[in-house]
Write a protein that holds these residues in place. Sequence first.
Motif, PDB file in Angstrom:
ATOM      1  N   THR A  72       0.829  -1.202   0.000  1.00 18.34           N
ATOM      2  CA  THR A  72       0.000   0.000   0.000  1.00 18.34           C
ATOM      3  C   THR A  72       0.864   1.253   0.000  1.00 18.34           C
ATOM      4  O   THR A  72       0.369   2.346  -0.074  1.00 18.34           O
ATOM      5  N   THR A  77       4.683   6.250  -7.176  1.00 18.52           N
ATOM      6  CA  THR A  77       3.287   6.193  -7.622  1.00 18.52           C
ATOM      7  C   THR A  77       3.181   5.670  -9.047  1.00 18.52           C
ATOM      8  O   THR A  77       2.155   5.132  -9.437  1.00 18.52           O
ATOM      9  N   LEU A  80       2.523   1.994  -8.895  1.00 18.63           N
ATOM     10  CA  LEU A  80       1.135   1.688  -8.522  1.00 18.63           C
ATOM     11  C   LEU A  80       0.187   1.987  -9.692  1.00 18.63           C
ATOM     12  O   LEU A  80      -0.748   1.230  -9.961  1.00 18.63           O
ATOM     13  N   THR A  81       0.475   3.085 -10.393  1.00 24.88           N
ATOM     14  CA  THR A  81      -0.356   3.416 -11.554  1.00 24.88           C
ATOM     15  C   THR A  81      -0.308   2.306 -12.591  1.00 24.88           C
ATOM     16  O   THR A  81      -1.341   1.886 -13.122  1.00 24.88           O
ATOM     17  N   SER A 225      -6.737  22.101  -8.579  1.00 25.28           N
ATOM     18  CA  SER A 225      -5.276  22.042  -8.574  1.00 25.28           C
ATOM     19  C   SER A 225      -4.774  20.643  -8.939  1.00 25.28           C
ATOM     20  O   SER A 225      -3.664  20.466  -9.417  1.00 25.28           O
ATOM     21  N   GLU A 226      -5.633  19.640  -8.704  1.00 23.58           N
ATOM     22  CA  GLU A 226      -5.226  18.282  -9.033  1.00 23.58           C
ATOM     23  C   GLU A 226      -5.479  17.950 -10.498  1.00 23.58           C
ATOM     24  O   GLU A 226      -4.771  17.167 -11.085  1.00 23.58           O
ATOM     25  N   THR A 227      -6.509  18.519 -11.047  1.00 25.55           N
ATOM     26  CA  THR A 227      -6.766  18.314 -12.472  1.00 25.55           C
ATOM     27  C   THR A 227      -6.954  19.687 -13.113  1.00 25.55           C
ATOM     28  O   THR A 227      -8.068  20.117 -13.309  1.00 25.55           O
ATOM     29  N   PRO A 228      -5.859  20.345 -13.452  1.00 25.40           N
ATOM     30  CA  PRO A 228      -5.964  21.701 -13.982  1.00 25.40           C
ATOM     31  C   PRO A 228      -6.853  21.732 -15.218  1.00 25.40           C
ATOM     32  O   PRO A 228      -6.735  20.877 -16.094  1.00 25.40           O
TER      33      PRO A 228
ATOM     34  N   VAL B  12      -7.346   9.579 -14.129  1.00 23.92           N
ATOM     35  CA  VAL B  12      -7.457  10.069 -12.750  1.00 23.92           C
ATOM     36  C   VAL B  12      -8.695   9.453 -12.098  1.00 23.92           C
ATOM     37  O   VAL B  12      -8.666   8.976 -10.971  1.00 23.92           O
ATOM     38  N   ILE B  39      -2.919   7.305  -0.971  1.00 26.58           N
ATOM     39  CA  ILE B  39      -2.135   7.118  -2.191  1.00 26.58           C
ATOM     40  C   ILE B  39      -2.959   7.552  -3.392  1.00 26.58           C
ATOM     41  O   ILE B  39      -2.446   8.133  -4.330  1.00 26.58           O
ATOM     42  N   ILE B  41      -4.921   9.979  -3.569  1.00 26.17           N
ATOM     43  CA  ILE B  41      -4.821  11.436  -3.699  1.00 26.17           C
ATOM     44  C   ILE B  41      -3.498  11.823  -4.373  1.00 26.17           C
ATOM     45  O   ILE B  41      -3.472  12.620  -5.300  1.00 26.17           O
ATOM     46  N   SER B  42      -2.387  11.211  -3.922  1.00 25.88           N
ATOM     47  CA  SER B  42      -1.110  11.609  -4.527  1.00 25.88           C
ATOM     48  C   SER B  42      -1.022  11.121  -5.967  1.00 25.88           C
ATOM     49  O   SER B  42      -0.394  11.743  -6.814  1.00 25.88           O
ATOM     50  N   LEU B  43      -1.694   9.999  -6.251  1.00 27.74           N
ATOM     51  CA  LEU B  43      -1.725   9.524  -7.637  1.00 27.74           C
ATOM     52  C   LEU B  43      -2.447  10.505  -8.543  1.00 27.74           C
ATOM     53  O   LEU B  43      -2.009  10.782  -9.643  1.00 27.74           O
ATOM     54  N   ARG B  44      -3.550  11.042  -8.024  1.00 31.54           N
ATOM     55  CA  ARG B  44      -4.287  12.006  -8.844  1.00 31.54           C
ATOM     56  C   ARG B  44      -3.382  13.179  -9.196  1.00 31.54           C
ATOM     57  O   ARG B  44      -3.368  13.657 -10.315  1.00 31.54           O
ATOM     58  N   THR B  46      -0.163  13.169  -9.403  1.00 33.74           N
ATOM     59  CA  THR B  46       0.857  12.734 -10.361  1.00 33.74           C
ATOM     60  C   THR B  46       0.290  12.671 -11.768  1.00 33.74           C
ATOM     61  O   THR B  46       0.866  13.179 -12.719  1.00 33.74           O
ATOM     62  N   ILE B  47      -0.858  12.021 -11.850  1.00 37.24           N
ATOM     63  CA  ILE B  47      -1.435  11.782 -13.174  1.00 37.24           C
ATOM     64  C   ILE B  47      -1.899  13.075 -13.825  1.00 37.24           C
ATOM     65  O   ILE B  47      -1.869  13.217 -15.040  1.00 37.24           O
ATOM     66  N   ALA B  48      -2.290  14.035 -12.993  1.00 38.70           N
ATOM     67  CA  ALA B  48      -2.751  15.302 -13.555  1.00 38.70           C
ATOM     68  C   ALA B  48      -1.668  15.955 -14.399  1.00 38.70           C
ATOM     69  O   ALA B  48      -1.953  16.737 -15.289  1.00 38.70           O
TER      70      ALA B  48
END
Lengths: 282, 83
Positions: A72, A77, A80-81, A225-228, B12, B39, B41-44, B46-48
Motif C-alpha cells: 500500500t 506512484t 502503482l499506476t 489544482s489536481e486536475t488543472p 485520474v 495514495i 490522492i497523490s496519484l491524482r 501525479t497523473i494530472a
Amino acid sequence: MSKHSTDAAARSEKPNDGQEVTDGRYLYCLVDPTAAEGAEITARGVEDAPVYVVRERGVAAIVHDCERTYGTEPPDTDLLTQRVLRHQQVVDAASEVFGTPLPMRFNTVFEGGNAGVTGWIRDQYDRIRGGLCSFAGTREYRISLLWDPTSFEDGAEDRDGKLRKIQQRQRQAGTGKAFLLEKQYDKRLRELKSERRTELTAALKRTVEPTARELQEQESNVSPSETPDPADREQIARVAVLADETDEAELGSRLDRLVERDGVSVRFTGPWPPYTFAPDLG
Amino acid sequence: MKPTKDDTHAIVELLDVLLREGAVIQADVVVTVADIPLIGISLRATIAGMTTMTEYGMFEQWDTTHRRRTSADERTKPPSERR
C-alpha cells in the motif's frame, strides 16, 4: 482483521511491498462463464502475471497466482499506476469475453489456492449469481459537470433585479456605505451562483435519468489544482450512472443537448464495469 | 458525444474508482483489499501532470479496437445517420 491477515502481516518482511501470502490468488473480477464455455483470457495481468479463469458452476473468477499482496506504500506512484492500469486492462479483457463482470477492488487477494477461491464462491454462490445476472448488459459511466462561473457573473446583473439595485445604490453612496454595499453585492452574487449550481446539478440528473438503471451522486472532490482545467471551469457535480450498454449513444446525445442548452461542459468517461454499484460480498 | 477512457481525466477517475470502489470481500481467506485512499490522492496529483493516458501504453490496444469498431459502426449506418 482476520486471523489470516494478522498472520500474514506478522510474516511480512517488507511491509511496504505487501504481505506474504500462502498460495495466493489475486482476484480481478467475477464473471458469468455460461455464455463463453471454455474461453480463456489472453491479457497479461499485473506485473505481467499470467491470468487464468477458475470456474465454479455458473461463476468464474479471473485470477493470477501470487506470493505477496501489493504494497500500500509502493516506492513510487508510477509503479502503482502501472499496476492499477494493468488490473483494469484485465477486467476489460474479461468484459469482452464474458460480458459485464463483478469487479473487485484493486489488491483483493485470496489465500489457499484455487480451492480457497472456489470454496468462497460456493459459500456466496446465490449472491454472486444474482449480482452477475442483475448487471448483465450494463456498464458504468462517469459524468462530471463543469461550468464557467465568470461568464455567469458577467450576465448576472442583467438577470437579477436585486443585483442591479445594489449596483445603483453603490454608485450614489459614499466610500463607507459603498464598501458595505459591495459586500451585499458579493453575497447576492454568491447566492445566485449557488442557486445556479443547484439548478444545473438537477438538470444533469434529469438529463441522464431516462437512460440510467441506477444513478449515484459522487463527491465533487477532485480539486482544480489536481486536475488543472485549461478553461478555468469549475466542477460542480459528479455522477456515476449504471446504464444498458445499448443506451450509451442515447446517453451521449442527451449530454450533447444539455451542453448546448445550458452552456455547461461535461466530462464523460467509460464504459467501466459497475465499480460504484457492485455489492460488497460476504 | 462518446465516453472516453484514454484521456488524463479518465485515468485520474479510474485510479480514484479502483482504489476506493469495486466489490469488497469479507472472508477469512481474503488477505487484503485496497485501503489506500491517501495514495489515491497523490496519484491524482501525479497523473494530472500527464498528457494522456496512453503515455503508459496501457490503453493503446483498447483505443485502437474501440476506434476500429466505432468506424465500422459508422460505415454500416445509412448516410443520413452518419455524423
